[in-house]
Write a protein that holds these residues in place. Sequence first.
Motif, PDB file in Angstrom:
ATOM      1  N   VAL A 114      -7.320  17.528  -9.173  1.00 24.95           N
ATOM      2  CA  VAL A 114      -8.146  16.618  -8.377  1.00 24.95           C
ATOM      3  C   VAL A 114      -8.794  17.382  -7.226  1.00 24.95           C
ATOM      4  O   VAL A 114      -9.986  17.257  -6.968  1.00 24.95           O
ATOM      5  N   GLU A 121       4.690   5.838  -5.037  1.00 23.33           N
ATOM      6  CA  GLU A 121       5.061   5.869  -6.450  1.00 23.33           C
ATOM      7  C   GLU A 121       4.003   6.573  -7.284  1.00 23.33           C
ATOM      8  O   GLU A 121       4.319   7.264  -8.244  1.00 23.33           O
ATOM      9  N   PHE A 122       2.752   6.405  -6.903  1.00 22.95           N
ATOM     10  CA  PHE A 122       1.694   7.093  -7.650  1.00 22.95           C
ATOM     11  C   PHE A 122       1.856   8.598  -7.514  1.00 22.95           C
ATOM     12  O   PHE A 122       1.866   9.330  -8.506  1.00 22.95           O
ATOM     13  N   LEU A 133       2.008   9.033 -15.126  1.00 21.99           N
ATOM     14  CA  LEU A 133       2.529   7.908 -14.353  1.00 21.99           C
ATOM     15  C   LEU A 133       3.307   6.969 -15.265  1.00 21.99           C
ATOM     16  O   LEU A 133       4.378   6.481 -14.909  1.00 21.99           O
ATOM     17  N   ILE A 187       0.842  -1.200   0.000  1.00 20.68           N
ATOM     18  CA  ILE A 187       0.000   0.000   0.000  1.00 20.68           C
ATOM     19  C   ILE A 187       0.877   1.249   0.000  1.00 20.68           C
ATOM     20  O   ILE A 187       0.660   2.191  -0.772  1.00 20.68           O
ATOM     21  N   TYR A 216       7.098  12.583  -1.114  1.00 22.06           N
ATOM     22  CA  TYR A 216       8.504  12.944  -1.311  1.00 22.06           C
ATOM     23  C   TYR A 216       9.277  12.818  -0.009  1.00 22.06           C
ATOM     24  O   TYR A 216      10.414  12.352   0.023  1.00 22.06           O
ATOM     25  N   SER A 231       6.623   8.566 -16.136  1.00 22.24           N
ATOM     26  CA  SER A 231       7.539   8.529 -14.993  1.00 22.24           C
ATOM     27  C   SER A 231       8.053   7.129 -14.743  1.00 22.24           C
ATOM     28  O   SER A 231       9.256   6.928 -14.534  1.00 22.24           O
ATOM     29  N   ILE A 238       0.324  19.565 -10.405  1.00 24.19           N
ATOM     30  CA  ILE A 238      -0.806  20.283 -10.976  1.00 24.19           C
ATOM     31  C   ILE A 238      -2.001  19.349 -11.186  1.00 24.19           C
ATOM     32  O   ILE A 238      -3.150  19.744 -10.991  1.00 24.19           O
ATOM     33  N   THR A 239      -1.728  18.085 -11.528  1.00 24.65           N
ATOM     34  CA  THR A 239      -2.856  17.163 -11.703  1.00 24.65           C
ATOM     35  C   THR A 239      -3.513  16.888 -10.352  1.00 24.65           C
ATOM     36  O   THR A 239      -4.732  16.748 -10.279  1.00 24.65           O
ATOM     37  N   LEU A 240      -2.702  16.846  -9.281  1.00 26.18           N
ATOM     38  CA  LEU A 240      -3.299  16.651  -7.960  1.00 26.18           C
ATOM     39  C   LEU A 240      -4.136  17.865  -7.568  1.00 26.18           C
ATOM     40  O   LEU A 240      -5.177  17.737  -6.918  1.00 26.18           O
ATOM     41  N   ARG A 281       4.432  10.342  -6.620  1.00 23.73           N
ATOM     42  CA  ARG A 281       5.662  10.879  -7.194  1.00 23.73           C
ATOM     43  C   ARG A 281       5.659  10.813  -8.709  1.00 23.73           C
ATOM     44  O   ARG A 281       6.455  11.491  -9.359  1.00 23.73           O
ATOM     45  N   GLY A 282       4.783   9.995  -9.257  1.00 19.67           N
ATOM     46  CA  GLY A 282       4.762   9.844 -10.708  1.00 19.67           C
ATOM     47  C   GLY A 282       3.928  10.878 -11.425  1.00 19.67           C
ATOM     48  O   GLY A 282       4.013  10.997 -12.633  1.00 19.67           O
ATOM     49  N   VAL A 283       3.098  11.610 -10.698  1.00 22.87           N
ATOM     50  CA  VAL A 283       2.241  12.584 -11.376  1.00 22.87           C
ATOM     51  C   VAL A 283       2.650  13.991 -10.963  1.00 22.87           C
ATOM     52  O   VAL A 283       3.151  14.181  -9.864  1.00 22.87           O
ATOM     53  N   PRO A 284       2.449  14.972 -11.854  1.00 17.78           N
ATOM     54  CA  PRO A 284       2.779  16.348 -11.490  1.00 17.78           C
ATOM     55  C   PRO A 284       1.800  16.875 -10.434  1.00 17.78           C
ATOM     56  O   PRO A 284       0.649  16.442 -10.382  1.00 17.78           O
TER      57      PRO A 284
END
Lengths: 453, 422
Positions: free
Chosen positions: A301, A288-289, B400, A282, A333, B403, A296-298, A291-294
Amino acid sequence: MSDASFVRTEMLSEQDPPPTSVGVIGWLRANLFSNWWNAILTVLCLAVIWYVLSGLLGWTLRSVWNAGSLNECREIMIATWGSTHGHACWGVIGDRWLQLLFGFYPPELYYRPILALLLLFVALAPVLFADKVSPRLLYVTAAYPFLMPWLMWGGSIWMPIGVAAGFVLAYLVGRKLDGSVPGLVLGILSAIIWWMLWLGFPIQAEVFNTGLGEILGAGLGKSLATISPDIAPFWLETVISRNFGGFMLSVLIGVVAIGCSLPLGILLALGRQSNMLIVKAICVGFIEFIRGVPLITLLFVASTLLNIFLPPGTNFDIILRVMIMVTLFAAAYMAEVIRGGLAGLPTGQYEGADSLGLNYWQAQRLIIMPQALKISIPGIVSTFIGIFKDTTLVSIIALLDPLGLSNSIRADTDWNGIYWELFAFIALMFFIACFGMSRYSMYLERKLKTEND
Amino acid sequence: MATMTNPPRESFRLSMLIYDTRYRSLTIQVIALFAFMLLVAWIISNTVQNLAGLGKEVEFGFFSEPASYDINQRLLEYTSRDTHLRASFIGLLNTLVVAVLGCITATVIGVFVGVARLSRNWLIARIMTVYVEMFRNVPVLLWIVFAMAILIESLPSPRAFRGENATQSLILNDSIAITNRGVYVPEALFSRSLGDVRLFGESSLRFDVSLDLIAIIAVLAASVFVFRRIRAWAERVQNETGNRPTTWHFQIAVLVVPTFVLLATLGFHLGKPELKGFNFAGGTHLRNSLIALWIALSLYTAAFIAEIVRGGILAISKGQTEAAGSLGLRPNRIMSLVILPQALRVIIPPLISNYLNLTKNSSLAIAVGYLDITGTLGGITLNQTGRELECILLLMLIYLFISLSISVGMNIYNKRVALVER
């Protein structure tokens, strides 16, 4: 043996080194003109510095401070220097600096964010300068998370007190039961029940179809939070979030995200390091999720999707939603930074803690974390700096942080077409804050350095 | 003395789930899994209820509807009559373009600055420190907006290039025009072109690949192959006889001549931008939004890369330099043969994670109106179709994917260069 031999009998007096290798000249020769190539570079650099500084200083200093609009500024410039080129119009800062700092917070209430900021320093002092400040100030630190929202948003003081009381209750119950697992669970449960009581949370008797449920649901028509103001009314005028803006907003989001992400990040890092497969999966998935998206997308959301994910009819404050997402972002992070620190510890530390008979949390608290956090200080602070800088992104979802405000100031006819002065002011403020943080981290690294190397 | 031959068999009690460390982790994991599934179920059920309340359902049919907005900076042909899927695809390519361009320039600037910060020239080291601190401590969004403002406000308009008494002129032999509407650079044209191949038919992902480009790449690859064979042969001869045959003129010829012959046969020439009316025509138009984003992201990331490079070089102990020096290597060779190969091992992993950051930061394109994937799929398409859930989730998945692919690449590289410890 020849007679021509000569042996000096007395010592020569010590001579000064040649004047070209000491003092200013020596330094210049060693550092700026050590060979012809360096000499050329130095001269080139000096030329560039002269070019940049003469332009920049001229622009900054030969400037207009008292003007109500850009046109007025230009008139003054023409009257004084004959041209509008190469002169800053700081009038916009003089005109709008309060707005850039506080957004649309009511001017008569400016003392509240200022007080909150001062209290922040007081609350941070025992943490940041533990050796120089009385540990008694830690009480301020503990109270700050509850005091700050009250100061910023206003309302009844009974709200933060009620929330804080829940934590105190959880702590007391947990300690009474000796820190064991059931104690922990009971502590959390008692806090939740307290908050439900306090907020008058709508508890349906059908859900808790027991004696307790009926008492909670039916017995208490009015919540404690609504009763207590009648007993002792401590009330601050409420300020709605839409009026928050400027650096106040950046600092607010930054402080909340930084403050909440550190404990969350520690938990996530521990989860990722643990050998419990499901917990680990979990945590890894979450980290990883995120950290993988910018970011701005969060934030998208936060501004559009969070309401869809929550129960129908929930509609809470956009700033709170942004804070939640930025906190989650920062926590991922932070977790990676702390994981680096944990991985940097030799296994002997873990084994040593085990052999002392410490349980998991004791070992973490007394042995592992103090060392792991120390190793990760540079990373933690650079994450803090990153988060604080990233608060500017909220301008993209139409919150009025300094950058967002600079757009709306430019939209005003008075200041239409002003760029550099606003950018310079905002950049300077961010620079001071971030540079200060990075210098503090260096100081802390030096202070905590224990090896003699 | 009674010896215990049979230890009492422990019977499993329920309390052992909490108090026995062997079972406790199991309990915690089951609770965690249960809580996690509960959370997911709760979110899904909320979403379903909310969407039903809004009268929406999750479907991706809107992707085949016409997008009816224009994307002015693009790699492939696109019109506003194309579908939303096509628009998103163009946007994705735009993201990749600015990410790749940014990574290249950021690396070049970053390595230069990182090495220059270690310069023995005090002034150069200080200037580079100022640069690094200035960029690292100010938000990247501010730099992007700032770069955009500089381009728009301080560059000459195309009008300044016009007429008898033009105040501006094209630079580099009349081939590049720098204006406040963007930069016009020459484009490569082929008068005897081989034509294009269209991949993926007429679908939204259709992709024209220039055969000229493929031919050039193929010839170059063959040249490089022969070049390396010649070098290998020379080394073999050197190992056997002790004399290295002179091959550099062959090598250069092999590299250059076939490509030039091919370019000449294809009729290669540059299409220079020309002033037509109020604006430039011909050439490739790089818009301000792309350039501002590119410059700002490069300079910002370069400041971080500079610190990584500096740290990597400092991490190599001084003894290495001294040992190399005592072997008689000159400073340049010490750097390229001893320091850099070791420093790269320290530098590469954080470098890649900075590439990742740059790619993610390229989503700030939305602030200057460069239509990358965030601007198309997460911006205009979202606003036109009102499908927040689908658009944002897809957007996140795409990022994702990018990345994770970069991280996988990084892990493979790390495994290859990892020190084999004995």
